[in-house]
Scaffold this active site. Sequence first.
Site, PDB file in Angstrom:
ATOM      1  N   CYS A   1       8.132  23.869  20.836  1.00 27.28           N
ATOM      2  CA  CYS A   1       8.943  22.792  21.415  1.00 27.28           C
ATOM      3  C   CYS A   1      10.396  23.258  21.455  1.00 27.28           C
ATOM      4  O   CYS A   1      10.979  23.616  20.418  1.00 27.28           O
ATOM      5  CB  CYS A   1       8.844  21.516  20.568  1.00 27.28           C
ATOM      6  SG  CYS A   1       9.993  20.248  21.161  1.00 27.28           S
TER       7      CYS A   1
ATOM      8  N   GLN B   1       2.799  43.683  21.001  1.00 25.53           N
ATOM      9  CA  GLN B   1       3.592  43.045  22.070  1.00 25.53           C
ATOM     10  C   GLN B   1       2.703  42.055  22.816  1.00 25.53           C
ATOM     11  O   GLN B   1       3.179  41.266  23.618  1.00 25.53           O
ATOM     12  CB  GLN B   1       4.106  44.094  23.061  1.00 25.53           C
ATOM     13  CG  GLN B   1       5.025  45.136  22.463  1.00 25.53           C
ATOM     14  CD  GLN B   1       5.370  46.203  23.477  1.00 25.53           C
ATOM     15  OE1 GLN B   1       6.353  46.108  24.209  1.00 25.53           O
ATOM     16  NE2 GLN B   1       4.544  47.241  23.546  1.00 25.53           N
ATOM     17  N   ASN B   2       1.380  42.152  22.559  1.00 26.88           N
ATOM     18  CA  ASN B   2       0.426  41.343  23.311  1.00 26.88           C
ATOM     19  C   ASN B   2       0.423  39.908  22.811  1.00 26.88           C
ATOM     20  O   ASN B   2       0.675  39.636  21.639  1.00 26.88           O
ATOM     21  CB  ASN B   2      -0.983  41.938  23.179  1.00 26.88           C
ATOM     22  CG  ASN B   2      -1.048  43.357  23.722  1.00 26.88           C
ATOM     23  OD1 ASN B   2      -0.186  43.767  24.511  1.00 26.88           O
ATOM     24  ND2 ASN B   2      -2.019  44.125  23.272  1.00 26.88           N
TER      25      ASN B   2
ATOM     26  N   HIS C   1       6.077  39.185  20.674  1.00 25.58           N
ATOM     27  CA  HIS C   1       6.386  38.500  21.941  1.00 25.58           C
ATOM     28  C   HIS C   1       5.748  37.119  22.020  1.00 25.58           C
ATOM     29  O   HIS C   1       5.654  36.541  23.103  1.00 25.58           O
ATOM     30  CB  HIS C   1       5.930  39.344  23.136  1.00 25.58           C
ATOM     31  CG  HIS C   1       6.794  40.556  23.345  1.00 25.58           C
ATOM     32  ND1 HIS C   1       6.414  41.589  24.165  1.00 25.58           N
ATOM     33  CD2 HIS C   1       7.992  40.910  22.836  1.00 25.58           C
ATOM     34  CE1 HIS C   1       7.362  42.523  24.171  1.00 25.58           C
ATOM     35  NE2 HIS C   1       8.322  42.140  23.351  1.00 25.58           N
TER      36      HIS C   1
ATOM     37  N   ARG D   1      -3.832  32.263  31.805  1.00 30.58           N
ATOM     38  CA  ARG D   1      -4.062  33.410  30.898  1.00 30.58           C
ATOM     39  C   ARG D   1      -4.665  32.922  29.576  1.00 30.58           C
ATOM     40  O   ARG D   1      -5.521  33.563  28.998  1.00 30.58           O
ATOM     41  CB  ARG D   1      -2.756  34.179  30.687  1.00 30.58           C
ATOM     42  CG  ARG D   1      -2.305  34.927  31.939  1.00 30.58           C
ATOM     43  CD  ARG D   1      -0.926  35.509  31.768  1.00 30.58           C
ATOM     44  NE  ARG D   1      -0.917  36.543  30.741  1.00 30.58           N
ATOM     45  CZ  ARG D   1       0.205  36.962  30.130  1.00 30.58           C
ATOM     46  NH1 ARG D   1       1.368  36.397  30.435  1.00 30.58           N
ATOM     47  NH2 ARG D   1       0.166  37.898  29.223  1.00 30.58           N
TER      48      ARG D   1
ATOM     49  N   TYR E   1       0.723  30.659  32.371  1.00 37.38           N
ATOM     50  CA  TYR E   1       0.273  30.857  30.978  1.00 37.38           C
ATOM     51  C   TYR E   1      -1.016  30.081  30.687  1.00 37.38           C
ATOM     52  O   TYR E   1      -1.875  30.545  29.944  1.00 37.38           O
ATOM     53  CB  TYR E   1       1.406  30.509  29.992  1.00 37.38           C
ATOM     54  CG  TYR E   1       2.520  31.532  30.086  1.00 37.38           C
ATOM     55  CD1 TYR E   1       3.671  31.278  30.822  1.00 37.38           C
ATOM     56  CD2 TYR E   1       2.347  32.806  29.531  1.00 37.38           C
ATOM     57  CE1 TYR E   1       4.653  32.251  30.963  1.00 37.38           C
ATOM     58  CE2 TYR E   1       3.322  33.781  29.668  1.00 37.38           C
ATOM     59  CZ  TYR E   1       4.469  33.512  30.395  1.00 37.38           C
ATOM     60  OH  TYR E   1       5.421  34.473  30.551  1.00 37.38           O
TER      61      TYR E   1
ATOM     62  N   THR F   1       1.094  51.240  25.491  1.00 38.15           N
ATOM     63  CA  THR F   1       2.296  50.584  25.996  1.00 38.15           C
ATOM     64  C   THR F   1       3.092  51.562  26.853  1.00 38.15           C
ATOM     65  O   THR F   1       3.132  52.757  26.587  1.00 38.15           O
ATOM     66  CB  THR F   1       3.174  50.006  24.858  1.00 38.15           C
ATOM     67  OG1 THR F   1       4.324  49.370  25.407  1.00 38.15           O
ATOM     68  CG2 THR F   1       3.602  51.071  23.866  1.00 38.15           C
TER      69      THR F   1
END
Length: 231
Positions: A117, A91-92, A109, A59, A56, A174
């Site tokens: 946290c 969804q991105n 998402h 990205r 992540y 999608t």
Amino acid sequence: MRDIQNIVILTGAGVSAESGVATFRGPGGLWEGHRVEDVCTPKALERQPELVHRFYDERRAKLSTVRPNAAHEALARLDAEWTGGLLLVTQNVDDLHERAGSTRMLHMHGELKSALCAACGMRRPWDAALPPICPTCQAPTLRPDIVFFGEMPYQMDAIEAALANADLFVSIGTSGAVYPAAGFVRTARHYGAQTLELNLDPSEGSIWFDDSRMGPAGTLVPAWVEEVLRG
Ligand code: APR
């Protein structure tokens, strides 16, 4: 569009493809280079946190090198000019819709530029690599604010309420491979909405759409927005 008041739009990775952001499935997709279970499940985060964080962090860092494309810009124009109801559900996890100017939207998402946290539930904007220590509760439980497989997507109540009121549901970029997003078209149809799909290739849900237009989002979306605004 005659008697269209409320529009719900669902976007997926295909809307960001022409900005140079990798999609998940198909040639060169993210899931070709990584197994979902290694980087996008709660277990993966427990077992190999550094691999998940690296996936992540990379990205997130890439976001500063990409820009919104014509599809994002057209959807932002619709957001500004459409006087009826509008909800863009993406969804991105990139920030390209916001950077183009969309405001009536939500990330079901999660977002790369947010941290969560797992201990105190704190969510806050985050730009850089994620340290494991939560700045709010000091526990070593800071994680990407990404909805992993097996976790509940965000704001499902708001999405379901919008679908129940939609006169038009539009799915853009999608594959229709992941639920609950893949089921939204059927919910919209159940409540009587017209349904339109704009996608490069037929998706797993194409059969559920009244109208399915194939092609790149950067071309199809501006044309469709012009059509809607011209009425
Ligand atoms: N224009 C329009 N559509 C495109 C373009 C383009 N330029 N390029 C690719 N597409 C289409 C592909 O044909 C495909 O149907 O976008 C879709 C991308 O599908 P996926 O890679 O499966 O992405 P998405 O549908 O967003 O995945 C859904 O799966 O892994 C999870 O959480 C992740 O949000 C993601 C979810």
